[in-house]
Scaffold this motif. Structure first.
Motif, PDB file in Angstrom:
ATOM      1  N   GLU A   2      39.847  70.329  56.337  1.00  0.00           N
ATOM      2  CA  GLU A   2      38.464  70.059  55.964  1.00  0.00           C
ATOM      3  C   GLU A   2      37.644  69.925  57.236  1.00  0.00           C
ATOM      4  O   GLU A   2      37.543  68.852  57.812  1.00  0.00           O
ATOM      5  CB  GLU A   2      38.371  68.793  55.119  1.00  0.00           C
ATOM      6  N   TRP A   3      37.091  71.047  57.662  1.00  0.00           N
ATOM      7  CA  TRP A   3      36.293  71.073  58.879  1.00  0.00           C
ATOM      8  C   TRP A   3      34.941  70.405  58.656  1.00  0.00           C
ATOM      9  O   TRP A   3      34.323  70.596  57.628  1.00  0.00           O
ATOM     10  CB  TRP A   3      36.030  72.515  59.310  1.00  0.00           C
ATOM     11  N   GLN A   4      34.499  69.659  59.644  1.00  0.00           N
ATOM     12  CA  GLN A   4      33.124  69.173  59.666  1.00  0.00           C
ATOM     13  C   GLN A   4      32.372  70.125  60.589  1.00  0.00           C
ATOM     14  O   GLN A   4      32.823  70.392  61.713  1.00  0.00           O
ATOM     15  CB  GLN A   4      33.069  67.749  60.204  1.00  0.00           C
ATOM     16  N   TRP A  47      48.480  74.220  59.708  1.00  0.00           N
ATOM     17  CA  TRP A  47      48.037  72.822  59.658  1.00  0.00           C
ATOM     18  C   TRP A  47      48.632  72.111  58.452  1.00  0.00           C
ATOM     19  O   TRP A  47      48.425  72.530  57.324  1.00  0.00           O
ATOM     20  CB  TRP A  47      46.523  72.781  59.587  1.00  0.00           C
ATOM     21  N   LYS A  48      49.339  71.036  58.707  1.00  0.00           N
ATOM     22  CA  LYS A  48      49.928  70.217  57.646  1.00  0.00           C
ATOM     23  C   LYS A  48      49.359  68.808  57.784  1.00  0.00           C
ATOM     24  O   LYS A  48      49.685  68.088  58.718  1.00  0.00           O
ATOM     25  CB  LYS A  48      51.446  70.210  57.774  1.00  0.00           C
ATOM     26  N   PRO A  49      48.497  68.415  56.853  1.00  0.00           N
ATOM     27  CA  PRO A  49      47.836  67.110  56.968  1.00  0.00           C
ATOM     28  C   PRO A  49      48.807  65.949  57.146  1.00  0.00           C
ATOM     29  O   PRO A  49      48.507  65.004  57.870  1.00  0.00           O
ATOM     30  CB  PRO A  49      47.067  66.989  55.651  1.00  0.00           C
ATOM     31  N   GLU A  50      49.965  66.024  56.517  1.00  0.00           N
ATOM     32  CA  GLU A  50      50.921  64.920  56.645  1.00  0.00           C
ATOM     33  C   GLU A  50      51.501  64.822  58.058  1.00  0.00           C
ATOM     34  O   GLU A  50      51.994  63.772  58.459  1.00  0.00           O
ATOM     35  CB  GLU A  50      52.061  65.054  55.616  1.00  0.00           C
ATOM     36  N   GLU A  51      51.424  65.894  58.835  1.00  0.00           N
ATOM     37  CA  GLU A  51      51.923  65.866  60.213  1.00  0.00           C
ATOM     38  C   GLU A  51      50.864  65.392  61.198  1.00  0.00           C
ATOM     39  O   GLU A  51      51.194  64.977  62.304  1.00  0.00           O
ATOM     40  CB  GLU A  51      52.396  67.262  60.635  1.00  0.00           C
ATOM     41  N   ASN A  53      47.967  63.195  60.412  1.00  0.00           N
ATOM     42  CA  ASN A  53      47.077  62.263  59.713  1.00  0.00           C
ATOM     43  C   ASN A  53      46.051  61.655  60.655  1.00  0.00           C
ATOM     44  O   ASN A  53      46.319  61.432  61.830  1.00  0.00           O
ATOM     45  CB  ASN A  53      47.898  61.126  59.082  1.00  0.00           C
ATOM     46  N   GLY A  54      44.886  61.376  60.115  1.00  0.00           N
ATOM     47  CA  GLY A  54      43.866  60.660  60.868  1.00  0.00           C
ATOM     48  C   GLY A  54      43.106  61.495  61.868  1.00  0.00           C
ATOM     49  O   GLY A  54      42.335  60.964  62.652  1.00  0.00           O
ATOM     50  N   ILE A  55      43.293  62.790  61.868  1.00  0.00           N
ATOM     51  CA  ILE A  55      42.595  63.658  62.801  1.00  0.00           C
ATOM     52  C   ILE A  55      41.261  64.083  62.192  1.00  0.00           C
ATOM     53  O   ILE A  55      41.190  64.423  61.018  1.00  0.00           O
ATOM     54  CB  ILE A  55      43.429  64.929  63.103  1.00  0.00           C
ATOM     55  N   LYS A  56      40.237  64.081  62.995  1.00  0.00           N
ATOM     56  CA  LYS A  56      38.920  64.537  62.550  1.00  0.00           C
ATOM     57  C   LYS A  56      38.670  65.925  63.135  1.00  0.00           C
ATOM     58  O   LYS A  56      38.453  66.061  64.332  1.00  0.00           O
ATOM     59  CB  LYS A  56      37.825  63.578  63.014  1.00  0.00           C
ATOM     60  N   PRO A  57      38.708  66.986  62.310  1.00  0.00           N
ATOM     61  CA  PRO A  57      38.478  68.334  62.826  1.00  0.00           C
ATOM     62  C   PRO A  57      37.012  68.781  62.699  1.00  0.00           C
ATOM     63  O   PRO A  57      36.403  68.640  61.643  1.00  0.00           O
ATOM     64  CB  PRO A  57      39.384  69.200  61.953  1.00  0.00           C
ATOM     65  N   PHE A  58      36.476  69.300  63.792  1.00  0.00           N
ATOM     66  CA  PHE A  58      35.125  69.834  63.824  1.00  0.00           C
ATOM     67  C   PHE A  58      35.180  71.326  64.135  1.00  0.00           C
ATOM     68  O   PHE A  58      36.007  71.773  64.924  1.00  0.00           O
ATOM     69  CB  PHE A  58      34.273  69.125  64.886  1.00  0.00           C
ATOM     70  N   TYR A  59      34.268  72.068  63.532  1.00  0.00           N
ATOM     71  CA  TYR A  59      34.194  73.518  63.652  1.00  0.00           C
ATOM     72  C   TYR A  59      32.831  73.890  64.210  1.00  0.00           C
ATOM     73  O   TYR A  59      31.801  73.441  63.692  1.00  0.00           O
ATOM     74  CB  TYR A  59      34.393  74.119  62.257  1.00  0.00           C
ATOM     75  N   LEU A  60      32.826  74.701  65.269  1.00  0.00           N
ATOM     76  CA  LEU A  60      31.572  75.150  65.860  1.00  0.00           C
ATOM     77  C   LEU A  60      31.463  76.660  65.754  1.00  0.00           C
ATOM     78  O   LEU A  60      32.311  77.388  66.277  1.00  0.00           O
ATOM     79  CB  LEU A  60      31.501  74.741  67.336  1.00  0.00           C
ATOM     80  N   GLU A 106      52.076  72.949  69.757  1.00  0.00           N
ATOM     81  CA  GLU A 106      51.581  72.269  70.956  1.00  0.00           C
ATOM     82  C   GLU A 106      50.449  71.296  70.609  1.00  0.00           C
ATOM     83  O   GLU A 106      50.389  70.193  71.133  1.00  0.00           O
ATOM     84  CB  GLU A 106      51.093  73.295  71.987  1.00  0.00           C
ATOM     85  N   ILE A 107      49.590  71.705  69.704  1.00  0.00           N
ATOM     86  CA  ILE A 107      48.515  70.820  69.255  1.00  0.00           C
ATOM     87  C   ILE A 107      49.085  69.564  68.620  1.00  0.00           C
ATOM     88  O   ILE A 107      48.673  68.450  68.911  1.00  0.00           O
ATOM     89  CB  ILE A 107      47.577  71.566  68.276  1.00  0.00           C
ATOM     90  N   LYS A 108      50.071  69.755  67.744  1.00  0.00           N
ATOM     91  CA  LYS A 108      50.705  68.628  67.062  1.00  0.00           C
ATOM     92  C   LYS A 108      51.333  67.675  68.085  1.00  0.00           C
ATOM     93  O   LYS A 108      51.191  66.456  67.971  1.00  0.00           O
ATOM     94  CB  LYS A 108      51.769  69.169  66.088  1.00  0.00           C
TER      95      LYS A 108
END
Length: 113
Positions: A2-4, A47-51, A53-60, A106-108
Motif C-alpha cells: 500500500e504505497w503512499q 514484498w511480504k507484509p509479514e516479513e 511489518n511496520g514499514i511505511k512505503p512511499f511512491y514518487l 537485501e531490502i529485507k
C-alpha cells in the motif's frame, strides 16, 4: 503493498518524523522507463507484509514530481537515480539502491538491521 503517494515537498518532513519510529521506504519511479517498471514489479511481487511489518512505503512518480526528487537528493544526501529505492531511519538514508540493484532480500535485510 500500500504505497503512499509522495506529491509534496512538505511530506519529506513527515517522512523524517515517521522514520524515528519505524523505517520508511521511498521508491522513485519513472513511469516511462521499462527498467523502472521491472524493478517496481519485482519488488511488489516479492514484498511480504509479514516479513516487513511496520514499514511505511512511499511512491514518487518522477515524471510528475521531479522537484521532489531533487529535494530528496538535498535532504537525504543521495544522488538521484531512476528507479531508486531509499530506506530512511531516524531521519537519515541508511540504504539506497537503483536499477536492477533493487533487491528484495537485501531490502529485507536492511529493514531488519
Amino acid at each position: 503493498m500500500e504505497w503512499q503517494e509522495l506529491k509534496e515537498e512538505q511530506q519529506l518532513n513527515h517522512i523524517k518524523d515517521l522514520s524515528s519510529g519505524e523505517p520508511v521506504v521511498i521508491f522513485k519511479h519513472s513511469t516511462r522507463c521499462s527498467i523502472s517498471s521491472t524493478a517496481l514489479n519485482r519488488l511488489e511481487r516479492s514484498w511480504k507484509p509479514e516479513e516487513v511489518n511496520g514499514i511505511k512505503p512511499f511512491y514518487l512518480d518522477l515524471l510528475s514530481f521531479r522537484n521532489i526528487s531533487n529535494k530528496i537528493e538535498d535532504v537525504f544526501k543521495v544522488r538521484h537515480e531512476s528507479p531508486q529505492l531509499l530506506i530512511i531511519k531516524n531521519g537519515n538514508c541508511v540504504y539506497h539502491a537503483s536499477h536492477m540493484g533493487i533487491n528484495y532480500e537485501e531490502i529485507k535485510k536492511q529493514l531488519s538491521a
